[in-house]
Design a protein around this motif. Sequence first.
Motif, PDB file in Angstrom:
ATOM      1  N   LEU A 105      45.278  28.945  14.488  1.00  9.15           N
ATOM      2  CA  LEU A 105      43.797  28.652  14.659  1.00  9.15           C
ATOM      3  C   LEU A 105      43.668  27.057  14.286  1.00  9.15           C
ATOM      4  O   LEU A 105      44.578  26.670  13.612  1.00  9.15           O
ATOM      5  CB  LEU A 105      43.100  29.486  13.862  1.00  9.15           C
ATOM      6  CG  LEU A 105      42.617  30.795  14.368  1.00  9.15           C
ATOM      7  CD1 LEU A 105      43.773  31.634  15.065  1.00  9.15           C
ATOM      8  CD2 LEU A 105      41.642  31.419  13.154  1.00  9.15           C
ATOM      9  N   VAL A 106      42.777  26.658  14.846  1.00 10.54           N
ATOM     10  CA  VAL A 106      42.388  24.995  14.323  1.00 10.54           C
ATOM     11  C   VAL A 106      42.245  25.034  12.783  1.00 10.54           C
ATOM     12  O   VAL A 106      41.345  25.826  12.407  1.00 10.54           O
ATOM     13  CB  VAL A 106      41.076  24.604  15.098  1.00 10.54           C
ATOM     14  CG1 VAL A 106      40.686  23.313  14.675  1.00 10.54           C
ATOM     15  CG2 VAL A 106      41.445  24.465  16.519  1.00 10.54           C
ATOM     16  N   ASN A 107      42.740  24.037  12.273  1.00 11.27           N
ATOM     17  CA  ASN A 107      42.584  23.592  10.997  1.00 11.27           C
ATOM     18  C   ASN A 107      42.965  24.949   9.934  1.00 11.27           C
ATOM     19  O   ASN A 107      42.593  25.024   8.886  1.00 11.27           O
ATOM     20  CB  ASN A 107      41.124  23.405  10.432  1.00 11.27           C
ATOM     21  CG  ASN A 107      40.826  22.303  11.258  1.00 11.27           C
ATOM     22  OD1 ASN A 107      41.628  21.502  11.322  1.00 11.27           O
ATOM     23  ND2 ASN A 107      39.566  21.895  11.365  1.00 11.27           N
ATOM     24  N   ASN A 108      43.905  25.736  10.356  1.00 12.60           N
ATOM     25  CA  ASN A 108      44.392  26.989   9.677  1.00 12.60           C
ATOM     26  C   ASN A 108      45.599  26.598   9.095  1.00 12.60           C
ATOM     27  O   ASN A 108      46.257  25.718   9.508  1.00 12.60           O
ATOM     28  CB  ASN A 108      44.659  28.185  10.448  1.00 12.60           C
ATOM     29  CG  ASN A 108      44.309  29.561   9.769  1.00 12.60           C
ATOM     30  OD1 ASN A 108      43.608  29.514   8.667  1.00 12.60           O
ATOM     31  ND2 ASN A 108      44.483  30.795  10.262  1.00 12.60           N
ATOM     32  N   SER A 109      45.810  27.200   7.846  1.00 16.06           N
ATOM     33  CA  SER A 109      46.933  26.865   7.094  1.00 16.06           C
ATOM     34  C   SER A 109      47.588  28.175   6.888  1.00 16.06           C
ATOM     35  O   SER A 109      47.216  29.254   6.631  1.00 16.06           O
ATOM     36  CB  SER A 109      46.769  26.356   5.644  1.00 16.06           C
ATOM     37  OG  SER A 109      48.028  26.186   5.050  1.00 16.06           O
ATOM     38  N   HIS A 110      49.322  28.236   6.777  1.00 15.76           N
ATOM     39  CA  HIS A 110      49.778  29.254   6.395  1.00 15.76           C
ATOM     40  C   HIS A 110      51.092  28.946   5.268  1.00 15.76           C
ATOM     41  O   HIS A 110      51.846  29.350   5.348  1.00 15.76           O
ATOM     42  CB  HIS A 110      50.437  29.789   7.665  1.00 15.76           C
ATOM     43  CG  HIS A 110      49.572  30.187   8.779  1.00 15.76           C
ATOM     44  ND1 HIS A 110      48.991  31.512   8.732  1.00 15.76           N
ATOM     45  CD2 HIS A 110      49.358  29.437   9.899  1.00 15.76           C
ATOM     46  CE1 HIS A 110      48.111  31.431   9.835  1.00 15.76           C
ATOM     47  NE2 HIS A 110      48.326  30.308  10.555  1.00 15.76           N
ATOM     48  N   GLY A 111      50.275  28.202   4.245  1.00 14.49           N
ATOM     49  CA  GLY A 111      51.034  27.882   3.302  1.00 14.49           C
ATOM     50  C   GLY A 111      51.736  26.339   3.567  1.00 14.49           C
ATOM     51  O   GLY A 111      52.109  26.068   4.564  1.00 14.49           O
ATOM     52  N   GLU A 112      51.778  25.474   2.475  1.00 12.62           N
ATOM     53  CA  GLU A 112      52.249  24.194   2.914  1.00 12.62           C
ATOM     54  C   GLU A 112      53.720  23.971   3.254  1.00 12.62           C
ATOM     55  O   GLU A 112      53.872  23.176   4.167  1.00 12.62           O
ATOM     56  CB  GLU A 112      52.105  23.298   1.309  1.00 12.62           C
ATOM     57  CG  GLU A 112      51.752  21.945   1.461  1.00 12.62           C
ATOM     58  CD  GLU A 112      50.970  21.483   0.315  1.00 12.62           C
ATOM     59  OE1 GLU A 112      50.417  20.411   0.434  1.00 12.62           O
ATOM     60  OE2 GLU A 112      51.011  21.927  -0.752  1.00 12.62           O
ATOM     61  N   GLN A 113      54.574  24.754   2.801  1.00  9.23           N
ATOM     62  CA  GLN A 113      55.931  25.022   3.413  1.00  9.23           C
ATOM     63  C   GLN A 113      56.082  25.158   4.733  1.00  9.23           C
ATOM     64  O   GLN A 113      56.669  24.518   5.390  1.00  9.23           O
ATOM     65  CB  GLN A 113      56.746  25.591   2.330  1.00  9.23           C
ATOM     66  CG  GLN A 113      56.986  25.187   1.022  1.00  9.23           C
ATOM     67  CD  GLN A 113      58.041  25.817   0.189  1.00  9.23           C
ATOM     68  OE1 GLN A 113      57.980  27.177   0.352  1.00  9.23           O
ATOM     69  NE2 GLN A 113      58.782  25.399  -0.574  1.00  9.23           N
ATOM     70  N   PHE A 114      55.438  26.078   5.057  1.00  7.46           N
ATOM     71  CA  PHE A 114      55.467  26.501   6.530  1.00  7.46           C
ATOM     72  C   PHE A 114      54.720  25.620   7.380  1.00  7.46           C
ATOM     73  O   PHE A 114      54.950  25.199   8.584  1.00  7.46           O
ATOM     74  CB  PHE A 114      54.896  27.855   6.724  1.00  7.46           C
ATOM     75  CG  PHE A 114      55.075  28.332   8.271  1.00  7.46           C
ATOM     76  CD1 PHE A 114      56.072  28.668   9.001  1.00  7.46           C
ATOM     77  CD2 PHE A 114      53.881  28.218   9.060  1.00  7.46           C
ATOM     78  CE1 PHE A 114      56.244  29.135  10.122  1.00  7.46           C
ATOM     79  CE2 PHE A 114      53.925  28.441  10.349  1.00  7.46           C
ATOM     80  CZ  PHE A 114      54.863  28.938  10.971  1.00  7.46           C
ATOM     81  N   ASP A 115      53.439  24.942   6.742  1.00  7.20           N
ATOM     82  CA  ASP A 115      52.757  23.957   7.808  1.00  7.20           C
ATOM     83  C   ASP A 115      53.684  22.787   8.073  1.00  7.20           C
ATOM     84  O   ASP A 115      53.656  22.164   8.960  1.00  7.20           O
ATOM     85  CB  ASP A 115      51.716  23.607   6.939  1.00  7.20           C
ATOM     86  CG  ASP A 115      50.409  24.656   6.657  1.00  7.20           C
ATOM     87  OD1 ASP A 115      50.847  25.767   7.567  1.00  7.20           O
ATOM     88  OD2 ASP A 115      49.661  24.577   6.258  1.00  7.20           O
ATOM     89  N   GLU A 116      54.561  22.139   7.039  1.00  3.32           N
ATOM     90  CA  GLU A 116      55.355  21.201   6.980  1.00  3.32           C
ATOM     91  C   GLU A 116      56.332  21.469   8.174  1.00  3.32           C
ATOM     92  O   GLU A 116      56.639  20.752   8.990  1.00  3.32           O
ATOM     93  CB  GLU A 116      55.883  20.634   5.767  1.00  3.32           C
ATOM     94  CG  GLU A 116      56.686  19.376   5.975  1.00  3.32           C
ATOM     95  CD  GLU A 116      55.852  18.093   6.486  1.00  3.32           C
ATOM     96  OE1 GLU A 116      56.704  17.551   7.032  1.00  3.32           O
ATOM     97  OE2 GLU A 116      54.748  18.193   6.179  1.00  3.32           O
ATOM     98  N   PHE A 117      56.946  22.475   7.978  1.00  7.72           N
ATOM     99  CA  PHE A 117      58.206  23.170   8.953  1.00  7.72           C
ATOM    100  C   PHE A 117      57.437  22.969  10.546  1.00  7.72           C
ATOM    101  O   PHE A 117      58.408  22.579  11.345  1.00  7.72           O
ATOM    102  CB  PHE A 117      58.580  24.273   8.467  1.00  7.72           C
ATOM    103  CG  PHE A 117      59.648  25.022   9.423  1.00  7.72           C
ATOM    104  CD1 PHE A 117      60.999  24.528   9.367  1.00  7.72           C
ATOM    105  CD2 PHE A 117      59.141  25.975  10.688  1.00  7.72           C
ATOM    106  CE1 PHE A 117      61.869  24.950  10.168  1.00  7.72           C
ATOM    107  CE2 PHE A 117      60.361  26.332  11.520  1.00  7.72           C
ATOM    108  CZ  PHE A 117      61.423  25.770  11.340  1.00  7.72           C
ATOM    109  N   ALA A 118      56.564  23.683  10.426  1.00  9.85           N
ATOM    110  CA  ALA A 118      55.755  23.662  12.007  1.00  9.85           C
ATOM    111  C   ALA A 118      55.527  22.275  12.556  1.00  9.85           C
ATOM    112  O   ALA A 118      55.843  22.275  13.707  1.00  9.85           O
ATOM    113  CB  ALA A 118      54.607  24.710  11.791  1.00  9.85           C
TER     114      ALA A 118
END
Length: 272
Positions: A147-160
């Motif tokens: 989803l637009v502007n959704n986060s799934h945790g900072e570590q996963f967001d950076e990996f993604a």
Amino acid sequence: MIERRSCRALLLSLTFAVLPQVALAVDDCTRLTATGNPEYPPYLWRDPQDPQHLVGANADLLKYMAGELGLDVDVKYSGPWGRAQEEVRTGRVDLLAGYFLTRARQNEVNFIEPPFLHTPSVVWVRSDSAFAYKGWDDLRGLKGGVLVNNSHGEQFDEFARTNLNLEAVPGARQAFEKLLHKRSDYVIFEQFPGMALARVLKVDEQVQVLEPPVSSEGLYLAMSHDSPCNRPQLREQLAAKMREIVSSDLPQRLVARNLALWRQQQENVAAP
């Protein structure tokens, strides 16, 4: 002597002129507005009887908090998830009822500690196209949806950001439809809301969850930096009440109650 009296009179007149304004500001902040993700059952969704407002576990918890503190809160629909976040970032709405904490978001909102719930974000796939999955690396080379502007945790967001091919769409329904039409290989979305959406779309048998979750993040109440009601005293009152609430089983009871409510509403819609 006359000058001193004149000064005192002037100070008194200024004080009384300011006092009504201060009182008005305090009165204004007994009424707060909140919003959130409208496609997020059992946490939040649009009220079928009043689509301009949101209902769900997060709304119930926030209203309970407000009532305990002598406040009134209006949990309203502000558009898709990305638009709802923008309404809070700009201060047009005071609160987000359910937000994952990241450093970037801390520049825009104050997170009320502690989180009131934790929710796992999982990999959703078509049941006939499941793939071997043990962790984030297994998503490389595939096309995913979020989803637009959704986060799934900072570590996963950076990996993604650096390793995955993810397409952002405005809403969860659209993400699931793209998955079912084979325009993506998987969708990253929270588990309970995904289960609820699959039921609505009548695709329970066509999608499945891969284990383990990509993350399990805390859901926070968040107050806009630009809200006129963002004051240290109010934030501390909210935090103190939140600590009291999470020490009980109230958040879990609200999730169970709203999951049952959501299912009942969907059955009523499906009934002839």
